[in-house]
Design a protein around this motif. Structure first.
Motif, PDB file in Angstrom:
ATOM      1  N   ARG A   1     -11.109  64.697  16.988  1.00  0.00           N
ATOM      2  CA  ARG A   1     -11.867  64.028  18.060  1.00  0.00           C
ATOM      3  C   ARG A   1     -13.367  64.144  17.816  1.00  0.00           C
ATOM      4  N   TYR A   2     -13.844  65.362  17.573  1.00  0.00           N
ATOM      5  CA  TYR A   2     -15.275  65.564  17.375  1.00  0.00           C
ATOM      6  C   TYR A   2     -15.687  65.370  15.917  1.00  0.00           C
ATOM      7  N   GLY A   3     -14.732  65.475  15.001  1.00  0.00           N
ATOM      8  CA  GLY A   3     -15.071  65.378  13.590  1.00  0.00           C
ATOM      9  C   GLY A   3     -15.356  63.972  13.110  1.00  0.00           C
ATOM     10  N   ILE A   4     -14.787  62.972  13.768  1.00  0.00           N
ATOM     11  CA  ILE A   4     -14.990  61.593  13.323  1.00  0.00           C
ATOM     12  C   ILE A   4     -16.476  61.221  13.373  1.00  0.00           C
ATOM     13  N   ALA A   5     -17.159  61.647  14.425  1.00  0.00           N
ATOM     14  CA  ALA A   5     -18.599  61.369  14.514  1.00  0.00           C
ATOM     15  C   ALA A   5     -19.368  62.129  13.443  1.00  0.00           C
ATOM     16  N   VAL A   6     -18.936  63.342  13.132  1.00  0.00           N
ATOM     17  CA  VAL A   6     -19.582  64.128  12.077  1.00  0.00           C
ATOM     18  C   VAL A   6     -19.420  63.427  10.725  1.00  0.00           C
ATOM     19  N   CYS A   7     -18.195  62.964  10.455  1.00  0.00           N
ATOM     20  CA  CYS A   7     -17.938  62.258   9.195  1.00  0.00           C
ATOM     21  C   CYS A   7     -18.833  61.031   9.061  1.00  0.00           C
ATOM     22  N   ALA A   8     -18.990  60.292  10.148  1.00  0.00           N
ATOM     23  CA  ALA A   8     -19.849  59.110  10.118  1.00  0.00           C
ATOM     24  C   ALA A   8     -21.304  59.500   9.883  1.00  0.00           C
ATOM     25  N   ALA A   9     -21.746  60.568  10.536  1.00  0.00           N
ATOM     26  CA  ALA A   9     -23.143  60.998  10.408  1.00  0.00           C
ATOM     27  C   ALA A   9     -23.461  61.499   9.007  1.00  0.00           C
ATOM     28  N   LEU A  10     -22.476  62.041   8.313  1.00  0.00           N
ATOM     29  CA  LEU A  10     -22.699  62.537   6.956  1.00  0.00           C
ATOM     30  C   LEU A  10     -22.939  61.406   5.962  1.00  0.00           C
ATOM     31  N   GLY A  11     -22.420  60.235   6.260  1.00  0.00           N
ATOM     32  CA  GLY A  11     -22.647  59.083   5.391  1.00  0.00           C
ATOM     33  C   GLY A  11     -22.133  59.324   3.980  1.00  0.00           C
ATOM     34  N   ALA A  12     -22.991  59.070   2.991  1.00  0.00           N
ATOM     35  CA  ALA A  12     -22.592  59.194   1.584  1.00  0.00           C
ATOM     36  C   ALA A  12     -22.366  60.637   1.165  1.00  0.00           C
ATOM     37  N   ARG A  13     -22.798  61.584   1.973  1.00  0.00           N
ATOM     38  CA  ARG A  13     -22.559  62.996   1.638  1.00  0.00           C
ATOM     39  C   ARG A  13     -21.095  63.364   1.794  1.00  0.00           C
ATOM     40  N   LEU A  14     -20.374  62.617   2.627  1.00  0.00           N
ATOM     41  CA  LEU A  14     -18.954  62.889   2.843  1.00  0.00           C
ATOM     42  C   LEU A  14     -18.153  62.351   1.671  1.00  0.00           C
ATOM     43  N   ARG A  15     -17.406  63.238   1.004  1.00  0.00           N
ATOM     44  CA  ARG A  15     -16.617  62.842  -0.161  1.00  0.00           C
ATOM     45  C   ARG A  15     -15.142  62.665   0.178  1.00  0.00           C
ATOM     46  N   ALA A  16     -14.666  63.300   1.262  1.00  0.00           N
ATOM     47  CA  ALA A  16     -13.266  63.177   1.651  1.00  0.00           C
ATOM     48  C   ALA A  16     -13.085  63.751   3.048  1.00  0.00           C
ATOM     49  N   ALA A  17     -12.114  63.211   3.780  1.00  0.00           N
ATOM     50  CA  ALA A  17     -11.810  63.718   5.114  1.00  0.00           C
ATOM     51  C   ALA A  17     -10.308  63.760   5.333  1.00  0.00           C
ATOM     52  N   VAL A  18      -9.862  64.803   6.011  1.00  0.00           N
ATOM     53  CA  VAL A  18      -8.486  64.910   6.499  1.00  0.00           C
ATOM     54  C   VAL A  18      -8.575  64.978   8.014  1.00  0.00           C
ATOM     55  N   LEU A  19      -8.020  63.977   8.678  1.00  0.00           N
ATOM     56  CA  LEU A  19      -8.092  63.857  10.134  1.00  0.00           C
ATOM     57  C   LEU A  19      -6.690  63.560  10.657  1.00  0.00           C
ATOM     58  N   GLY A  20      -6.365  64.057  11.835  1.00  0.00           N
ATOM     59  CA  GLY A  20      -5.025  63.745  12.314  1.00  0.00           C
ATOM     60  C   GLY A  20      -4.677  64.358  13.651  1.00  0.00           C
ATOM     61  N   LYS A  21      -3.424  64.091  14.059  1.00  0.00           N
ATOM     62  CA  LYS A  21      -2.893  64.541  15.346  1.00  0.00           C
ATOM     63  C   LYS A  21      -3.822  64.106  16.481  1.00  0.00           C
ATOM     64  N   PHE A  22      -4.320  62.885  16.353  1.00  0.00           N
ATOM     65  CA  PHE A  22      -5.294  62.360  17.315  1.00  0.00           C
ATOM     66  C   PHE A  22      -5.230  60.844  17.300  1.00  0.00           C
ATOM     67  N   GLY A  23      -5.411  60.250  18.465  1.00  0.00           N
ATOM     68  CA  GLY A  23      -5.382  58.798  18.550  1.00  0.00           C
ATOM     69  C   GLY A  23      -6.191  58.290  19.722  1.00  0.00           C
ATOM     70  N   LEU A  24      -6.188  56.985  19.903  1.00  0.00           N
ATOM     71  CA  LEU A  24      -7.013  56.324  20.919  1.00  0.00           C
ATOM     72  C   LEU A  24      -6.247  56.021  22.192  1.00  0.00           C
ATOM     73  N   VAL A  25      -5.046  56.569  22.316  1.00  0.00           N
ATOM     74  CA  VAL A  25      -4.249  56.402  23.533  1.00  0.00           C
ATOM     75  C   VAL A  25      -3.774  57.779  23.962  1.00  0.00           C
ATOM     76  N   ALA A  26      -3.851  58.068  25.257  1.00  0.00           N
ATOM     77  CA  ALA A  26      -3.346  59.331  25.796  1.00  0.00           C
ATOM     78  C   ALA A  26      -2.787  59.090  27.188  1.00  0.00           C
ATOM     79  N   ASP A  27      -1.667  59.750  27.476  1.00  0.00           N
ATOM     80  CA  ASP A  27      -1.060  59.625  28.800  1.00  0.00           C
ATOM     81  C   ASP A  27      -1.569  60.682  29.776  1.00  0.00           C
TER      82      ASP A  27
END
Length: 256
Positions: free
Chosen positions: A148-174
């Motif tokens: 949830r919070y890491g996606i914004a960090v990954c975007a902010a890193l730009g070209a410095r980010l070489r790889a990301a593992v993200l998961g167990k998270f989505g855009l829908v919640a009950d």
């Protein structure tokens, strides 16, 4: 950020575990405190860094972080973790494990997202200056709240980010509280800015983040090299080979 980096980490506490030095420290300024932990390989000068984001009700020093950091250190990769909002050393005394959700909702999810992103960048900058790490070669790992919070960090890193593992998270919640702490517009915008290789881990029977929202998030990642790892099971299920897959996505892409 320059002012924080010049001060460097404060209140250092170092332990050695085999060939890995585990350092607890704080950084920040003007009354804002960021509790952090770094795992440093024996040869850490110029080492790439993987940021480790923990899930809800966790903290920077969870066993999963230690296991990943140990593996990465064997390949001369440093790891760095910070406590999430109202978690770990930032928890409010007397709070129950899920009270952090109410605090995030009251403060404003967008505000918390922005602060967490800035905190990650401050901590990375401070650790890199203190130990000579390569802050231009960075990986990110985060499940659930760590995503949830890491996606914004990954975007902010730009070209410095070489790889990301993200998961167990989505855009829908009950769960109404999951909705209350969400900042989906931020997540959508930032996911579309991530071009580094992404491994997206999906729990097919996730009861917290249902499958449609996880698949929607996968579609949003802009990376031309993105892979979905889909496993049967509910939100909290993790298998031993998952850890191996996460490591195997990150390590070859951050090791020069």
């Amino acid at each position: 950020m320059d002012e924080l980096a010049s001060r460097g980490p404060a209140q250092l506490r170092m332990e050695h575990d085999g060939l890995v030095a585990k350092v607890s420290f704080t950084t920040g300024g003007d009354g804002h405190r960021i509790p952090a932990m770094a795992w440093l390989p024996t040869t850490h000068q110029g080492a790439p860094v993987v940021l480790l984001g923990h899930g809800g009700s966790g903290h920077k020093a969870i066993d999963r972080h230690h296991q990943l950091a140990q593996q990465l250190a064997g390949e001369s990769v440093a790891s760095l973790a910070i406590d999430g909002p109202y978690h770990g050393d930032r928890a409010v005394p007397g709070d129950a494990p899920l009270d952090y959700q109410h605090r995030v909702a009251d403060e404003g999810p967008g505000v918390v997202h922005a602060r967490m992103c800035q905190d990650w960048l401050y901590a990375l900058d401070a650790a890199s200056h203190r130990w000579g790490l390569d802050e231009d070669t960075v990986g990110y790992f985060g499940m659930s709240m760590g995503a949830r919070y890491g996606i914004a960090v990954c975007a902010a890193l730009g070209a410095r980010l070489r790889a990301a593992v993200l998961g167990k998270f989505g855009l829908v919640a009950d769960d109404p509280m999951m909705v209350a702490v969400s900042a989906d517009e931020v997540v959508r915008r930032c996911a579309a800015q991530i071009s580094a290789p992404v491994l997206h881990h999906v729990q097919w029977n996730d009861e917290i983040f249902p499958l449609p929202g996880q698949l929607e998030l996968f579609d949003l990642f802009a990376s031309p090299e993105k892979t979905m790892r889909a496993r049967p099971g509910r939100h909290h299920e993790t298998r031993a080979d998952d850890l191996t897959a996460w490591h195997d996505h990150l390590a070859p892409r951050v090791v020069r």
